[in-house]
Design a protein around this motif. Sequence first.
Motif, PDB file in Angstrom:
ATOM      1  N   ALA A  50      34.408 -36.955  24.813  1.00  0.00           N
ATOM      2  CA  ALA A  50      32.980 -36.830  25.128  1.00  0.00           C
ATOM      3  C   ALA A  50      32.770 -36.618  26.631  1.00  0.00           C
ATOM      4  O   ALA A  50      31.880 -35.870  27.033  1.00  0.00           O
ATOM      5  CB  ALA A  50      32.234 -38.075  24.654  1.00  0.00           C
ATOM      6  N   ARG A  51      33.585 -37.261  27.457  1.00  0.00           N
ATOM      7  CA  ARG A  51      33.443 -37.110  28.910  1.00  0.00           C
ATOM      8  C   ARG A  51      33.986 -35.783  29.431  1.00  0.00           C
ATOM      9  O   ARG A  51      33.478 -35.258  30.412  1.00  0.00           O
ATOM     10  CB  ARG A  51      34.168 -38.252  29.626  1.00  0.00           C
ATOM     11  N   CYS A  52      35.028 -35.252  28.804  1.00  0.00           N
ATOM     12  CA  CYS A  52      35.754 -34.123  29.392  1.00  0.00           C
ATOM     13  C   CYS A  52      35.609 -32.801  28.652  1.00  0.00           C
ATOM     14  O   CYS A  52      35.941 -31.758  29.200  1.00  0.00           O
ATOM     15  CB  CYS A  52      37.242 -34.456  29.479  1.00  0.00           C
ATOM     16  N   ALA A  53      35.184 -32.819  27.417  1.00  0.00           N
ATOM     17  CA  ALA A  53      35.130 -31.580  26.634  1.00  0.00           C
ATOM     18  C   ALA A  53      33.782 -30.890  26.822  1.00  0.00           C
ATOM     19  O   ALA A  53      32.824 -31.471  27.286  1.00  0.00           O
ATOM     20  CB  ALA A  53      35.366 -31.880  25.161  1.00  0.00           C
ATOM     21  N   GLY A  54      33.771 -29.654  26.449  1.00  0.00           N
ATOM     22  CA  GLY A  54      32.542 -28.870  26.509  1.00  0.00           C
ATOM     23  C   GLY A  54      32.639 -27.813  27.589  1.00  0.00           C
ATOM     24  O   GLY A  54      33.121 -28.080  28.688  1.00  0.00           O
ATOM     25  N   LEU A  55      32.240 -26.644  27.254  1.00  0.00           N
ATOM     26  CA  LEU A  55      32.264 -25.535  28.195  1.00  0.00           C
ATOM     27  C   LEU A  55      30.863 -24.962  28.315  1.00  0.00           C
ATOM     28  O   LEU A  55      30.081 -24.988  27.361  1.00  0.00           O
ATOM     29  CB  LEU A  55      33.222 -24.438  27.691  1.00  0.00           C
ATOM     30  N   PRO A  56      30.533 -24.426  29.481  1.00  0.00           N
ATOM     31  CA  PRO A  56      29.201 -23.823  29.622  1.00  0.00           C
ATOM     32  C   PRO A  56      29.111 -22.528  28.817  1.00  0.00           C
ATOM     33  O   PRO A  56      30.127 -21.891  28.538  1.00  0.00           O
ATOM     34  CB  PRO A  56      29.112 -23.536  31.127  1.00  0.00           C
ATOM     35  N   HIS A  57      27.922 -22.157  28.453  1.00  0.00           N
ATOM     36  CA  HIS A  57      27.718 -20.875  27.791  1.00  0.00           C
ATOM     37  C   HIS A  57      27.812 -19.775  28.837  1.00  0.00           C
ATOM     38  O   HIS A  57      27.213 -19.862  29.907  1.00  0.00           O
ATOM     39  CB  HIS A  57      26.349 -20.834  27.102  1.00  0.00           C
ATOM     40  N   LEU A  58      28.582 -18.761  28.540  1.00  0.00           N
ATOM     41  CA  LEU A  58      28.755 -17.647  29.461  1.00  0.00           C
ATOM     42  C   LEU A  58      27.644 -16.629  29.265  1.00  0.00           C
ATOM     43  O   LEU A  58      27.217 -16.378  28.130  1.00  0.00           O
ATOM     44  CB  LEU A  58      30.118 -16.990  29.238  1.00  0.00           C
ATOM     45  N   PRO A  59      27.195 -16.010  30.341  1.00  0.00           N
ATOM     46  CA  PRO A  59      26.150 -15.001  30.193  1.00  0.00           C
ATOM     47  C   PRO A  59      26.715 -13.720  29.571  1.00  0.00           C
ATOM     48  O   PRO A  59      27.918 -13.500  29.563  1.00  0.00           O
ATOM     49  CB  PRO A  59      25.698 -14.751  31.637  1.00  0.00           C
ATOM     50  N   GLY A  60      25.843 -12.900  29.077  1.00  0.00           N
ATOM     51  CA  GLY A  60      26.271 -11.615  28.524  1.00  0.00           C
ATOM     52  C   GLY A  60      26.438 -11.670  27.028  1.00  0.00           C
ATOM     53  O   GLY A  60      26.157 -12.660  26.377  1.00  0.00           O
ATOM     54  N   ARG A  61      26.943 -10.568  26.496  1.00  0.00           N
ATOM     55  CA  ARG A  61      27.109 -10.437  25.057  1.00  0.00           C
ATOM     56  C   ARG A  61      28.480 -10.938  24.609  1.00  0.00           C
ATOM     57  O   ARG A  61      29.444 -10.923  25.375  1.00  0.00           O
ATOM     58  CB  ARG A  61      26.944  -8.983  24.643  1.00  0.00           C
ATOM     59  N   ALA A  62      28.564 -11.347  23.361  1.00  0.00           N
ATOM     60  CA  ALA A  62      29.828 -11.758  22.755  1.00  0.00           C
ATOM     61  C   ALA A  62      30.744 -10.534  22.699  1.00  0.00           C
ATOM     62  O   ALA A  62      30.261  -9.416  22.655  1.00  0.00           O
ATOM     63  CB  ALA A  62      29.573 -12.294  21.357  1.00  0.00           C
ATOM     64  N   PRO A  63      32.047 -10.684  22.763  1.00  0.00           N
ATOM     65  CA  PRO A  63      32.785 -11.922  22.676  1.00  0.00           C
ATOM     66  C   PRO A  63      33.054 -12.590  24.026  1.00  0.00           C
ATOM     67  O   PRO A  63      33.561 -13.699  24.068  1.00  0.00           O
ATOM     68  CB  PRO A  63      34.099 -11.494  22.037  1.00  0.00           C
ATOM     69  N   ARG A  64      32.751 -11.980  25.133  1.00  0.00           N
ATOM     70  CA  ARG A  64      33.050 -12.597  26.427  1.00  0.00           C
ATOM     71  C   ARG A  64      31.971 -13.559  26.891  1.00  0.00           C
ATOM     72  O   ARG A  64      32.143 -14.303  27.825  1.00  0.00           O
ATOM     73  CB  ARG A  64      33.267 -11.521  27.478  1.00  0.00           C
TER      74      ARG A  64
END
Length: 128
Positions: A110-124
């Motif tokens: 819970a403290r360390c996981a999670g990534l920000p949402h990247l801008p732009g279209r999928a898949p990148r």
Amino acid sequence: MRNTDFKSGNIRDWVQSHGAAHDAMLILDADSIMGPRTVMKMADALAAEPGLGLLQTVPRVLPGHTLWQALQSFASEVYGTNMGRGFAMWTGAEGNFLGHNAMVRVGAFARCAGLPHLPGRAPRGGSY
């Protein structure tokens, strides 16, 4: 509710709503097969090492009904152990979370996981 994060969204939701009541969680895929002896060994190892946050098995591909599945299964059987050992030697105490077949200490996750949402279209970036 719209699940834009698929499996990681499901895990995040569980951690946020139920995780505080648990020390560890076992994360499997829908097609994972793990015997009770393996689960108990993982739980015992996690309990014996308070600093251990993630313990995962080396995934194996089971034979299926197609030639492709059979080839993947064969490669998994032949190279899986060496891949796992090499992966462990390369990453040391740090490691990549493969996303399944893992026992995870909930607080550390819970403290360390999670990534920000990247801008732009999928898949990148963005969502599918």
